[in-house]
Motif scaffolding. Structure first.
Motif, PDB file in Angstrom:
ATOM      1  N   LEU A 172       8.958  -4.946  -2.786  1.00 45.16           N
ATOM      2  CA  LEU A 172      10.077  -4.045  -2.504  1.00 45.16           C
ATOM      3  C   LEU A 172      10.798  -3.635  -3.779  1.00 45.16           C
ATOM      4  CD1 LEU A 172      11.597  -5.613   0.750  1.00 45.16           C
ATOM      5  CD2 LEU A 172      10.403  -3.425   0.526  1.00 45.16           C
ATOM      6  N   MET A 173      10.947  -4.557  -4.726  1.00 44.36           N
ATOM      7  CA  MET A 173      11.593  -4.207  -5.997  1.00 44.36           C
ATOM      8  C   MET A 173      10.761  -3.169  -6.762  1.00 44.36           C
ATOM      9  SD  MET A 173      14.490  -5.608  -6.169  1.00 44.36           S
ATOM     10  CE  MET A 173      14.853  -5.221  -7.879  1.00 44.36           C
ATOM     11  N   GLU A 174       9.440  -3.304  -6.724  1.00 45.38           N
ATOM     12  CA  GLU A 174       8.584  -2.314  -7.375  1.00 45.38           C
ATOM     13  C   GLU A 174       8.717  -0.951  -6.699  1.00 45.38           C
ATOM     14  OE1 GLU A 174       4.620  -3.766  -7.456  1.00 45.38           O
ATOM     15  OE2 GLU A 174       5.022  -5.336  -8.944  1.00 45.38           O
ATOM     16  N   GLN A 175       8.826  -0.970  -5.348  1.00 38.93           N
ATOM     17  CA  GLN A 175       8.996   0.289  -4.628  1.00 38.93           C
ATOM     18  C   GLN A 175      10.319   0.963  -4.994  1.00 38.93           C
ATOM     19  OE1 GLN A 175       6.946   1.865  -2.304  1.00 38.93           O
ATOM     20  NE2 GLN A 175       5.369   0.427  -2.943  1.00 38.93           N
ATOM     21  N   HIS A 176      11.330   0.171  -5.315  1.00 42.25           N
ATOM     22  CA  HIS A 176      12.631   0.710  -5.703  1.00 42.25           C
ATOM     23  C   HIS A 176      12.657   1.118  -7.182  1.00 42.25           C
ATOM     24  CE1 HIS A 176      14.190  -0.981  -1.901  1.00 42.25           C
ATOM     25  NE2 HIS A 176      15.214  -0.149  -2.064  1.00 42.25           N
ATOM     26  N   GLY A 177      11.595   0.827  -7.906  1.00 39.56           N
ATOM     27  CA  GLY A 177      11.599   1.117  -9.340  1.00 39.56           C
ATOM     28  C   GLY A 177      12.457   0.149 -10.118  1.00 39.56           C
ATOM     29  N   SER A 210       0.813  -1.222   0.000  1.00 35.83           N
ATOM     30  CA  SER A 210       0.000   0.000   0.000  1.00 35.83           C
ATOM     31  C   SER A 210       0.844   1.267   0.000  1.00 35.83           C
ATOM     32  CB  SER A 210      -0.932   0.001   1.215  1.00 35.83           C
ATOM     33  OG  SER A 210      -0.181  -0.066   2.420  1.00 35.83           O
ATOM     34  N   GLY A 211       2.174   1.127  -0.064  1.00 35.42           N
ATOM     35  CA  GLY A 211       3.046   2.293  -0.132  1.00 35.42           C
ATOM     36  C   GLY A 211       3.184   3.035   1.176  1.00 35.42           C
ATOM     37  N   GLN A 212       2.911   2.372   2.300  1.00 31.71           N
ATOM     38  CA  GLN A 212       2.997   3.038   3.595  1.00 31.71           C
ATOM     39  C   GLN A 212       4.431   3.081   4.122  1.00 31.71           C
ATOM     40  OE1 GLN A 212       0.205   1.403   6.391  1.00 31.71           O
ATOM     41  NE2 GLN A 212      -1.488   1.426   4.917  1.00 31.71           N
ATOM     42  N   ILE A 213       5.307   2.265   3.534  1.00 29.20           N
ATOM     43  CA  ILE A 213       6.709   2.262   3.969  1.00 29.20           C
ATOM     44  C   ILE A 213       7.496   3.258   3.125  1.00 29.20           C
ATOM     45  CG2 ILE A 213       8.823   0.890   4.006  1.00 29.20           C
ATOM     46  CD1 ILE A 213       7.229  -1.472   4.871  1.00 29.20           C
ATOM     47  N   PRO A 252      12.653 -27.373 -14.054  1.00 28.54           N
ATOM     48  CA  PRO A 252      12.580 -28.446 -13.052  1.00 28.54           C
ATOM     49  C   PRO A 252      13.868 -29.264 -12.997  1.00 28.54           C
ATOM     50  CG  PRO A 252      10.562 -28.365 -14.357  1.00 28.54           C
ATOM     51  CD  PRO A 252      11.529 -27.437 -15.012  1.00 28.54           C
ATOM     52  N   ASN A 253      14.353 -29.478 -11.756  1.00 29.46           N
ATOM     53  CA  ASN A 253      15.543 -30.306 -11.469  1.00 29.46           C
ATOM     54  C   ASN A 253      16.837 -29.712 -12.006  1.00 29.46           C
ATOM     55  OD1 ASN A 253      13.892 -32.326 -10.246  1.00 29.46           O
ATOM     56  ND2 ASN A 253      13.403 -33.100 -12.298  1.00 29.46           N
ATOM     57  N   LYS A 254      16.795 -28.445 -12.489  1.00 32.15           N
ATOM     58  CA  LYS A 254      18.021 -27.812 -12.970  1.00 32.15           C
ATOM     59  C   LYS A 254      18.324 -26.520 -12.225  1.00 32.15           C
ATOM     60  CE  LYS A 254      18.020 -29.721 -17.620  1.00 32.15           C
ATOM     61  NZ  LYS A 254      18.090 -29.421 -19.073  1.00 32.15           N
ATOM     62  N   GLY A 255      17.430 -26.101 -11.352  1.00 32.60           N
ATOM     63  CA  GLY A 255      17.688 -24.934 -10.546  1.00 32.60           C
ATOM     64  C   GLY A 255      17.001 -23.679 -11.061  1.00 32.60           C
ATOM     65  N   SER A 256      17.233 -22.604 -10.323  1.00 32.51           N
ATOM     66  CA  SER A 256      16.593 -21.318 -10.629  1.00 32.51           C
ATOM     67  C   SER A 256      17.621 -20.202 -10.543  1.00 32.51           C
ATOM     68  CB  SER A 256      15.452 -21.035  -9.655  1.00 32.51           C
ATOM     69  OG  SER A 256      14.516 -22.097  -9.643  1.00 32.51           O
ATOM     70  N   THR A 257      17.359 -19.122 -11.319  1.00 26.76           N
ATOM     71  CA  THR A 257      18.220 -17.937 -11.280  1.00 26.76           C
ATOM     72  C   THR A 257      17.342 -16.701 -11.126  1.00 26.76           C
ATOM     73  OG1 THR A 257      19.890 -18.973 -12.691  1.00 26.76           O
ATOM     74  CG2 THR A 257      19.925 -16.564 -12.516  1.00 26.76           C
ATOM     75  N   PHE A 258      17.556 -15.954 -10.041  1.00 26.44           N
ATOM     76  CA  PHE A 258      16.848 -14.697  -9.799  1.00 26.44           C
ATOM     77  C   PHE A 258      17.777 -13.550 -10.184  1.00 26.44           C
ATOM     78  CE2 PHE A 258      14.479 -17.644  -7.339  1.00 26.44           C
ATOM     79  CZ  PHE A 258      13.206 -17.119  -7.156  1.00 26.44           C
ATOM     80  N   THR A 259      17.290 -12.642 -11.045  1.00 26.95           N
ATOM     81  CA  THR A 259      18.068 -11.472 -11.466  1.00 26.95           C
ATOM     82  C   THR A 259      17.396 -10.213 -10.934  1.00 26.95           C
ATOM     83  OG1 THR A 259      18.763 -12.602 -13.496  1.00 26.95           O
ATOM     84  CG2 THR A 259      18.995 -10.197 -13.431  1.00 26.95           C
ATOM     85  N   LEU A 260      18.152  -9.427 -10.170  1.00 26.79           N
ATOM     86  CA  LEU A 260      17.648  -8.192  -9.571  1.00 26.79           C
ATOM     87  C   LEU A 260      18.348  -7.007 -10.223  1.00 26.79           C
ATOM     88  CD1 LEU A 260      17.888  -9.332  -5.833  1.00 26.79           C
ATOM     89  CD2 LEU A 260      15.892  -9.466  -7.320  1.00 26.79           C
ATOM     90  N   ILE A 261      17.564  -6.026 -10.659  1.00 22.86           N
ATOM     91  CA  ILE A 261      18.121  -4.832 -11.305  1.00 22.86           C
ATOM     92  C   ILE A 261      17.683  -3.612 -10.506  1.00 22.86           C
ATOM     93  CG2 ILE A 261      18.217  -3.454 -13.421  1.00 22.86           C
ATOM     94  CD1 ILE A 261      17.491  -5.973 -14.982  1.00 22.86           C
ATOM     95  N   PHE A 262      18.670  -2.925  -9.909  1.00 23.76           N
ATOM     96  CA  PHE A 262      18.404  -1.711  -9.138  1.00 23.76           C
ATOM     97  C   PHE A 262      18.879  -0.508  -9.959  1.00 23.76           C
ATOM     98  CE2 PHE A 262      18.476  -4.940  -5.885  1.00 23.76           C
ATOM     99  CZ  PHE A 262      17.539  -4.518  -4.962  1.00 23.76           C
ATOM    100  N   PRO A 263      17.985   0.398 -10.335  1.00 26.56           N
ATOM    101  CA  PRO A 263      18.405   1.563 -11.126  1.00 26.56           C
ATOM    102  C   PRO A 263      19.198   2.543 -10.255  1.00 26.56           C
ATOM    103  CG  PRO A 263      16.077   1.740 -10.581  1.00 26.56           C
ATOM    104  CD  PRO A 263      16.522   0.376 -10.122  1.00 26.56           C
ATOM    105  N   ASP A 264      20.095   3.272 -10.911  1.00 25.46           N
ATOM    106  CA  ASP A 264      20.866   4.285 -10.205  1.00 25.46           C
ATOM    107  C   ASP A 264      19.997   5.477  -9.848  1.00 25.46           C
ATOM    108  OD1 ASP A 264      23.038   2.665 -10.480  1.00 25.46           O
ATOM    109  OD2 ASP A 264      23.907   3.764 -12.181  1.00 25.46           O
TER     110      ASP A 264
END
Length: 486
Positions: free
Chosen positions: A456-461, A326-329, A470-482
């Protein structure tokens, strides 16, 4: 009455009134032209009679003598009679010189004065018929005639030629024109009514379809569509209506989905809270009835503490998620070294990883500036790394970092159980677990971690992307703009 039909009648009344005015004007102009042409024709006859049959001679004593060629006059009279034209020659105002009988009338004093001044008089008058005995007028007929003056060489009026035609012949011609024009106007009016009715019926029918479709939508049927021929404004309205129903259908589906999610959320929240509450309640009853041995009481109390902490974390995480959503933080973003945070997170989760036979590896530059809220950045990295450790056994969790275009890019990759496409769609939902059978009570897994990460990522833009098999794993990519402007 339908609005379109009302407009049709209104337009028809206006058009009929205009046609009536135009018709009346046309009738009047036509009648005037007919009389004008007749008078011009009669003046031509008068001129011919004057030049062919009338002579003015000057005698030895200088006196002028006015004579008529009776033979030529009779010939002219015979020819003109076939055209229903009659003529009379006056020498004075009330004296007829020729013919002895026919259509005759007395010229008024005022008209005679006008004739003396050289004017040609045009009249519509009642002319009488004198019989052979020259008795009083036997009958009268409506005539139109002209009076043309004849002057001698000295400018004296010596005769007046009256050439007239029966109005009945003119009226007959005018009546024919009037009748034909009336038929044309009547046919045009009837044709206009028929065409207007068909157009009004066609438009009303299309509006009725739109009205019925609107009622269907009001009753909850969002599958209604209207045909759009892209021809006019009604087709544009039909296109807008189709877009509206499509949007309403999507909204209705989203409402249904959100309602389902709400119900699922309540069920999941109740389930998550019921487990520690049941454990705590059972242990409390055991302690109350001395059902727990003395040597196990300390362990039971510790277990209740852990379950209590788990409940507190669950409530806090829910409150945290709602505040973030809700954008309260309010984020307090600053630029700091991300590599330092990554190494700290790896150190905190090292023991947990070792217990699962996992290894955490960190790769990246010595320093990597990132523009974010420090505490929330730690929370994001911790949640994703912990998630990777939880779903990986005897594997490797690799955390890497690099600079992107005006951004900082971080990746957390594992070679654990992975996820299929259906699971990937739902990982951001609260209480969703890709593998519900796996639980870690020590860290209090509740299925809220990734949901908080996304918010939180949406709040950071920024953006968060996931690739998994399946059975090969996962990769999470996070992009924080300057920071903007830098």
């Amino acid at each position: 009455m339908k609005l379109i039909y009302q407009q049709m009648i209104a337009f028809f009344v206006v058009i009929t009134a205009l046609l009536a005015i135009l018709g009346f004007s046309f009738f009047h102009v036509t009648k005037t032209l007919i009389y004008e042409n007749t008078w011009n024709q009669l003046e031509g006859y008068a001129y011919s009679l004057k030049t062919q049959s009338m002579t003015i001679e000057r005698g030895a004593n200088g006196k002028q003598t006015f004579t008529l060629d009776i033979g030529k006059l009779q010939t002219s009279e015979l020819l003109l009679r076939n055209q229903q034209v009659h003529f009379t020659i006056y020498t004075i105002r009330n004296k007829v010189m020729y013919p002895d009988q026919g259509y005759q009338s007395t010229i008024s004093t005022s008209d005679w004065k006008k004739l003396e001044s050289g004017q040609i008089i045009r009249r519509k008058s009642d002319l009488g018929w004198r019989g052979p005995d020259k008795a009083k007028v036997q009958n009268q007929q409506r005539m139109t005639d002209i009076l043309a003056p004849c002057f001698d060489q000295s400018g004296q009026l010596v005769a007046v030629i009256s050439v007239g035609a029966k109005v009945s012949s003119l009226q007959e011609s005018f009546t024919k024109i009037q009748r034909n024009l009336f038929y044309v106007l009547l046919f045009s009016a009837l044709l206009g009514v028929a065409i207007s009715y068909l157009l009004a019926h066609y438009i009303t029918k299309r509006i009725s379809k739109l009205r019925n479709a609107t009622r269907a939508v009001a009753n909850g049927d969002f599958d209604v569509t209207l045909v759009d021929h892209k021809r006019d404004e009604l087709d544009d309205l039909a296109n807008d209506f189709n877009q509206m129903t499509s949007s309403l259908k999507q909204s209705n589906e989203e409402i249904s989905r959100q309602e389902q999610k709400r119900r699922q959320f309540m069920a999941d929240a109740a389930h998550e809270m019921r487990t520690p509450l049941t454990t705590i309640n059972g242990l409390l009853e055991g302690l109350a009835y001395d059902a727990i041995p003395e040597e196990s009481k300390e362990k039971s109390i510790e277990l209740m503490r852990n379950e209590t902490r788990r409940l507190i974390r669950l409530v806090n995480e829910n409150l945290d998620y709602e505040k973030i959503r809700s954008g309260q933080i309010e984020l307090r973003r600053t630029t700091f070294d991300a590599m330092n945070v990554i190494h700290n997170v790896a150190a905190q989760l090292k023991k947990k990883a070792q217990s699962a036979g996992d290894t955490i590896e960190v790769a990246g530059p010595t320093k990597l500036p990132v523009f974010a809220d420090y505490d929330r950045f730690v929370q994001i990295m911790f949640n994703i790394t912990q998630n990777a450790v939880q779903f990986t056994t005897n594997g490797v969790i690799r955390i890497s970092a690099e600079r992107g275009y005006k951004s900082s890019i971080l990746r957390i990759a594992d070679n654990g159980i992975g996820m299929d496409d259906e699971q990937l769609k739902n990982i951001w939902e609260r209480y969703y677990k890709a593998d519900a059978s796996r639980r870690n009570t020590k860290y209090g897994e509740s299925g809220l971690g990734l949901a908080i990460v996304q918010q939180l990522m949406e709040q950071h833009g920024g953006k968060v992307e996931v690739i998994s098999k399946p059975n090969k794993g996962s990769t999470f990519t996070l992009i924080f703009p300057d920071e903007k402007g830098k």
